[in-house]
Write a protein that holds these residues in place. Structure first.
Motif, PDB file in Angstrom:
ATOM      1  N   HIS A 151       8.934 -13.541 -26.956  1.00 28.19           N
ATOM      2  CA  HIS A 151       8.805 -15.006 -27.050  1.00 28.19           C
ATOM      3  C   HIS A 151       7.326 -15.384 -27.195  1.00 28.19           C
ATOM      4  O   HIS A 151       6.971 -16.323 -27.889  1.00 28.19           O
ATOM      5  CB  HIS A 151       9.359 -15.700 -25.804  1.00 28.19           C
ATOM      6  N   TRP A 188      27.077 -14.739 -17.520  1.00 27.08           N
ATOM      7  CA  TRP A 188      27.200 -14.644 -18.990  1.00 27.08           C
ATOM      8  C   TRP A 188      26.052 -13.780 -19.507  1.00 27.08           C
ATOM      9  O   TRP A 188      24.890 -14.097 -19.260  1.00 27.08           O
ATOM     10  CB  TRP A 188      27.143 -16.037 -19.635  1.00 27.08           C
ATOM     11  N   GLY A 189      26.401 -12.694 -20.208  1.00 22.02           N
ATOM     12  CA  GLY A 189      25.347 -11.781 -20.672  1.00 22.02           C
ATOM     13  C   GLY A 189      25.008 -10.780 -19.584  1.00 22.02           C
ATOM     14  O   GLY A 189      23.839 -10.506 -19.314  1.00 22.02           O
ATOM     15  N   ALA A 218      25.229  -7.625 -19.420  1.00 22.94           N
ATOM     16  CA  ALA A 218      24.594  -6.358 -19.790  1.00 22.94           C
ATOM     17  C   ALA A 218      23.077  -6.505 -19.908  1.00 22.94           C
ATOM     18  O   ALA A 218      22.368  -5.499 -20.006  1.00 22.94           O
ATOM     19  CB  ALA A 218      25.161  -5.845 -21.110  1.00 22.94           C
ATOM     20  N   SER A 251      29.442  -6.917 -24.190  1.00 19.63           N
ATOM     21  CA  SER A 251      30.147  -6.107 -25.188  1.00 19.63           C
ATOM     22  C   SER A 251      31.068  -5.125 -24.465  1.00 19.63           C
ATOM     23  O   SER A 251      30.703  -4.608 -23.401  1.00 19.63           O
ATOM     24  CB  SER A 251      29.149  -5.322 -26.033  1.00 19.63           C
ATOM     25  N   HIS A 286      30.187  -1.896 -22.459  1.00 16.00           N
ATOM     26  CA  HIS A 286      29.509  -1.938 -21.150  1.00 16.00           C
ATOM     27  C   HIS A 286      30.459  -2.265 -19.996  1.00 16.00           C
ATOM     28  O   HIS A 286      30.022  -2.247 -18.842  1.00 16.00           O
ATOM     29  CB  HIS A 286      28.432  -3.023 -21.135  1.00 16.00           C
ATOM     30  N   SER A 331      25.187 -18.651 -26.019  1.00 21.47           N
ATOM     31  CA  SER A 331      25.692 -18.716 -24.635  1.00 21.47           C
ATOM     32  C   SER A 331      25.933 -20.158 -24.184  1.00 21.47           C
ATOM     33  O   SER A 331      27.020 -20.488 -23.728  1.00 21.47           O
ATOM     34  CB  SER A 331      24.717 -18.008 -23.679  1.00 21.47           C
ATOM     35  N   LEU A 381      15.377 -19.670 -19.066  1.00 20.73           N
ATOM     36  CA  LEU A 381      14.491 -20.257 -20.079  1.00 20.73           C
ATOM     37  C   LEU A 381      13.632 -19.155 -20.711  1.00 20.73           C
ATOM     38  O   LEU A 381      13.356 -18.152 -20.057  1.00 20.73           O
ATOM     39  CB  LEU A 381      13.592 -21.302 -19.426  1.00 20.73           C
ATOM     40  N   PRO A 382      13.186 -19.346 -21.926  1.00 23.80           N
ATOM     41  CA  PRO A 382      13.391 -20.513 -22.780  1.00 23.80           C
ATOM     42  C   PRO A 382      14.787 -20.501 -23.393  1.00 23.80           C
ATOM     43  O   PRO A 382      15.384 -19.426 -23.549  1.00 23.80           O
ATOM     44  CB  PRO A 382      12.345 -20.304 -23.882  1.00 23.80           C
ATOM     45  N   VAL A 427      16.091 -22.074 -15.482  1.00 22.95           N
ATOM     46  CA  VAL A 427      15.496 -21.182 -14.476  1.00 22.95           C
ATOM     47  C   VAL A 427      14.027 -20.937 -14.834  1.00 22.95           C
ATOM     48  O   VAL A 427      13.717 -20.543 -15.958  1.00 22.95           O
ATOM     49  CB  VAL A 427      16.249 -19.835 -14.431  1.00 22.95           C
TER      50      VAL A 427
HETATM   51  N1  LIG Z   1      13.112 -18.225 -17.061  1.00 21.00           N
HETATM   52  C1  LIG Z   1      13.086 -17.153 -16.312  1.00 21.00           C
HETATM   53  O1  LIG Z   1      12.738 -17.219 -15.138  1.00 21.00           O
HETATM   54  C2  LIG Z   1      13.480 -15.827 -16.908  1.00 21.00           C
HETATM   55  C3  LIG Z   1      13.313 -14.650 -16.172  1.00 21.00           C
HETATM   56  C4  LIG Z   1      13.725 -13.437 -16.756  1.00 21.00           C
HETATM   57  C5  LIG Z   1      14.255 -13.428 -18.046  1.00 21.00           C
HETATM   58  N2  LIG Z   1      14.354 -14.618 -18.724  1.00 21.00           N
HETATM   59  C6  LIG Z   1      14.908 -14.658 -20.084  1.00 21.00           C
HETATM   60  O2  LIG Z   1      16.254 -14.241 -20.007  1.00 21.00           O
HETATM   61  C7  LIG Z   1      16.624 -13.680 -21.254  1.00 21.00           C
HETATM   62  C8  LIG Z   1      17.269 -12.325 -21.005  1.00 21.00           C
HETATM   63  O3  LIG Z   1      16.291 -11.396 -20.559  1.00 21.00           O
HETATM   64  P1  LIG Z   1      16.674  -9.880 -20.299  1.00 21.00           P
HETATM   65  O4  LIG Z   1      15.414  -9.124 -20.078  1.00 21.00           O
HETATM   66  O5  LIG Z   1      17.702  -9.799 -19.230  1.00 21.00           O
HETATM   67  O6  LIG Z   1      17.312  -9.502 -21.712  1.00 21.00           O
HETATM   68  P2  LIG Z   1      17.775  -8.119 -22.294  1.00 21.00           P
HETATM   69  O7  LIG Z   1      17.912  -7.119 -21.211  1.00 21.00           O
HETATM   70  O8  LIG Z   1      16.934  -7.803 -23.463  1.00 21.00           O
HETATM   71  O9  LIG Z   1      19.259  -8.512 -22.840  1.00 21.00           O
HETATM   72  C9  LIG Z   1      19.850  -7.802 -23.858  1.00 21.00           C
HETATM   73  C10 LIG Z   1      21.359  -7.965 -23.760  1.00 21.00           C
HETATM   74  O10 LIG Z   1      21.737  -9.323 -24.009  1.00 21.00           O
HETATM   75  C11 LIG Z   1      23.084  -9.330 -24.358  1.00 21.00           C
HETATM   76  N3  LIG Z   1      23.377 -10.484 -25.216  1.00 21.00           N
HETATM   77  C12 LIG Z   1      22.697 -10.868 -26.322  1.00 21.00           C
HETATM   78  N4  LIG Z   1      23.252 -12.002 -26.830  1.00 21.00           N
HETATM   79  C13 LIG Z   1      24.288 -12.329 -26.019  1.00 21.00           C
HETATM   80  C14 LIG Z   1      25.216 -13.394 -26.000  1.00 21.00           C
HETATM   81  N5  LIG Z   1      25.209 -14.345 -26.926  1.00 21.00           N
HETATM   82  N6  LIG Z   1      26.115 -13.439 -25.004  1.00 21.00           N
HETATM   83  C15 LIG Z   1      26.157 -12.471 -24.059  1.00 21.00           C
HETATM   84  N7  LIG Z   1      25.293 -11.434 -24.011  1.00 21.00           N
HETATM   85  C16 LIG Z   1      24.371 -11.367 -24.989  1.00 21.00           C
HETATM   86  C17 LIG Z   1      23.365  -8.026 -25.088  1.00 21.00           C
HETATM   87  O11 LIG Z   1      24.494  -7.538 -24.414  1.00 21.00           O
HETATM   88  P3  LIG Z   1      25.615  -6.608 -25.056  1.00 21.00           P
HETATM   89  O12 LIG Z   1      24.957  -5.265 -25.178  1.00 21.00           O
HETATM   90  O13 LIG Z   1      26.692  -6.683 -24.030  1.00 21.00           O
HETATM   91  O14 LIG Z   1      26.028  -7.185 -26.396  1.00 21.00           O
HETATM   92  C18 LIG Z   1      22.109  -7.185 -24.807  1.00 21.00           C
HETATM   93  O15 LIG Z   1      22.426  -5.907 -24.295  1.00 21.00           O
HETATM   94  C19 LIG Z   1      15.341 -13.590 -22.095  1.00 21.00           C
HETATM   95  O16 LIG Z   1      15.272 -14.678 -23.007  1.00 21.00           O
HETATM   96  C20 LIG Z   1      14.257 -13.708 -21.045  1.00 21.00           C
HETATM   97  O17 LIG Z   1      13.038 -14.190 -21.585  1.00 21.00           O
HETATM   98  C21 LIG Z   1      13.976 -15.792 -18.185  1.00 21.00           C
END
Ligand SMILES: NC(=O)c1ccc[n+]([C@@H]2O[C@H](COP(=O)([O-])OP(=O)(O)OC[C@H]3O[C@@H](n4cnc5c(N)ncnc54)[C@H](OP(=O)(O)O)[C@@H]3O)[C@@H](O)[C@H]2O)c1
Length: 371
Positions: free
Chosen positions: A49, A166-167, A169, A193, A196, A252, A272-273, A313
């Motif tokens: 990002h 939601w999400g 994995a 998916s 998982h 989502s 967020l974002p 969040v």
């Molecule tokens: N604001 C905050 O405090 C905060 C803190 C931490 C993270 N975040 C944000 O949260 C987001 C996730 O971070 P992360 O590190 O956990 O990501 P990540 O580990 O890279 O997530 C990848 C997984 O997302 C799943 N995915 C993708 N699109 C999806 C959808 N439409 N519906 C359901 N699952 C989906 C896929 O799952 P499958 O393999 O099952 O398809 C993939 O394996 C990022 O944008 C990050 O910047 C925000």
């Protein structure tokens, strides 16, 4: 050890510009600070990002928040809890010298905990950002208690309420499943998916659903109603608590809101974002930091009467919101949960490269490509 005079860090130049390796002065630890020689860091979607969207970045800013490494020196006002030679891990970002994507990090002692004996530094690096995010989401956004130490016979008031992750994995989602299970929530529904599903059930999901299935909302709601029937819970909403670990407007938030998984009385905590357009090799990303605004756009005229609360969040504020988390989370809670196996290290891939800059670029490329 004497503090080196300078070291290499990876810095932002501008959105979608190549990153730059810069030399920065190594800060000798003052007051309650410790100096850490970094061994591993975690690359996360936030790096993407920032690199591609310029999210909350100024030119020259250093990347990264999670450091796992070895204490090299301690400041004169440290407590003695951490000493030179200790293996430590933590999450710090508030000043350039705290940021993780550099060879040495100088930051306050309270932001770091000892890596348990049974955990490697690369495993430790997979934990802080996601787990701290889930503590923050539960406490700040969903109003679910996170008592520590957890009493032996602890059963949360809302133990039988369905909670949707939601999400699941995602890294954040996996931490959510494990922490909710440990605190005693019995009906944690998850979307991911299908490949998982088995793994996520092992982490604490009571049922899993494929988010790409057009009927996903119907299936989640049916499972939630069945659960409520079994548990005798009669809340207003079928799914009172929803953690949107993805924060994608179309991927989502749209299904959660438009398909009415979130109903009168539901609280939806959105990471967020909010991603409006994904980063790719060809395309610049677009983001929105106001999750309720995105929700209003998705729900249209129904938004005001929907009775759904949408929260964005923002874990960067966790320590401003909670002195208790500041005192306990990095130093005590994270190491203990990891040591006891309550939370497993995430599955990870080591990104190779000759230099710190090359490794950072390779990690970003892999995330852009959706690895
Ligand atoms: N604001 C905050 O405090 C905060 C803190 C931490 C993270 N975040 C944000 O949260 C987001 C996730 O971070 P992360 O590190 O956990 O990501 P990540 O580990 O890279 O997530 C990848 C997984 O997302 C799943 N995915 C993708 N699109 C999806 C959808 N439409 N519906 C359901 N699952 C989906 C896929 O799952 P499958 O393999 O099952 O398809 C993939 O394996 C990022 O944008 C990050 O910047 C925000």
């Amino acid at each position: 050890m004497t503090t080196p005079r300078s070291h290499t860090a990876v810095a932002f130049v501008g959105a979608r510009q190549p990153l730059e390796a810069i030399r920065v002065p190594t800060a000798a630890p003052e007051g309650d600070e410790i100096l850490i020689r970094s061994q591993f860091t975690a690359s996360t979607p936030l790096d993407l990002h920032r690199a591609d969207g310029g999210l909350l970045m100024q030119p020259g800013a250093i990347f990264g928040s999670t450091t796992a490494g070895v204490v090299e020196a301690t400041g004169p006002a440290t407590s003695g809890r951490l000493r030179a030679g200790d293996r430590v891990f933590g999450w710090a970002f508030q000043k350039p010298q705290y940021r993780a994507h550099q060879e040495y990090v100088t930051a306050p002692e309270w932001m770091f905990g000892k890596i348990p004996e049974n955990i490697s530094p690369e495993e430790a690096a997979t934990v802080p950002e996601n787990l701290i995010t889930i503590f923050n989401t539960m406490a700040t956004d969903l109003g679910l208690p996170t008592p520590w130490p957890k009493p032996e016979d602890y059963v949360p008031d809302r133990a039988d309420d369905p909670i949707l992750v939601w999400g699941a994995a995602s890294s954040v989602g996996q931490s959510a499943l494990q922490l909710l299970r440990w605190y005693g929530y019995r009906y944690v529904l998850a979307t991911a998916s299908p490949s998982h599903h088995q793994y996520l059930k092992g982490l604490g999901a009571s049922a899993c659903f494929d988010y790409r299935n057009p009927d996903v909302a119907v299936k989640v709601l049916a499972a939630a109603s069945e659960t409520q029937g079994k548990a005798g819970v009669r809340g207003e909403a079928a799914v009172p608590f929803i953690i949107d670990c993805i924060g994608s407007r179309d991927g989502s938030m749209r299904p959660i809101l438009e398909k009415k998984i979130a109903q009168l009385g539901s609280v939806v905590a959105v990471m967020l974002p909010v991603i409006l357009t994904h980063a790719s090799a060809e395309q610049a990303p677009e983001y929105e930091m106001d999750a309720p605004k995105v929700a209003r756009e998705l729900l249209g005229p129904e938004a005001d009467s929907s009775g759904v609360t949408v929260k964005g969040v923002r874990t960067f504020f966790i320590y401003d919101n909670s002195p208790f988390f500041k005192e306990k989370l990095p130093s005590e809670i994270l190491p203990a949960l990891l040591e006891q196996g309550v939370v497993k290290p995430q599955r990870f891939r080591i990104v190779e490269g000759e230099t710190i800059l090359e490794r950072e670029e390779n990690a970003l490329r892999e995330m852009r490509e959706g690895v």
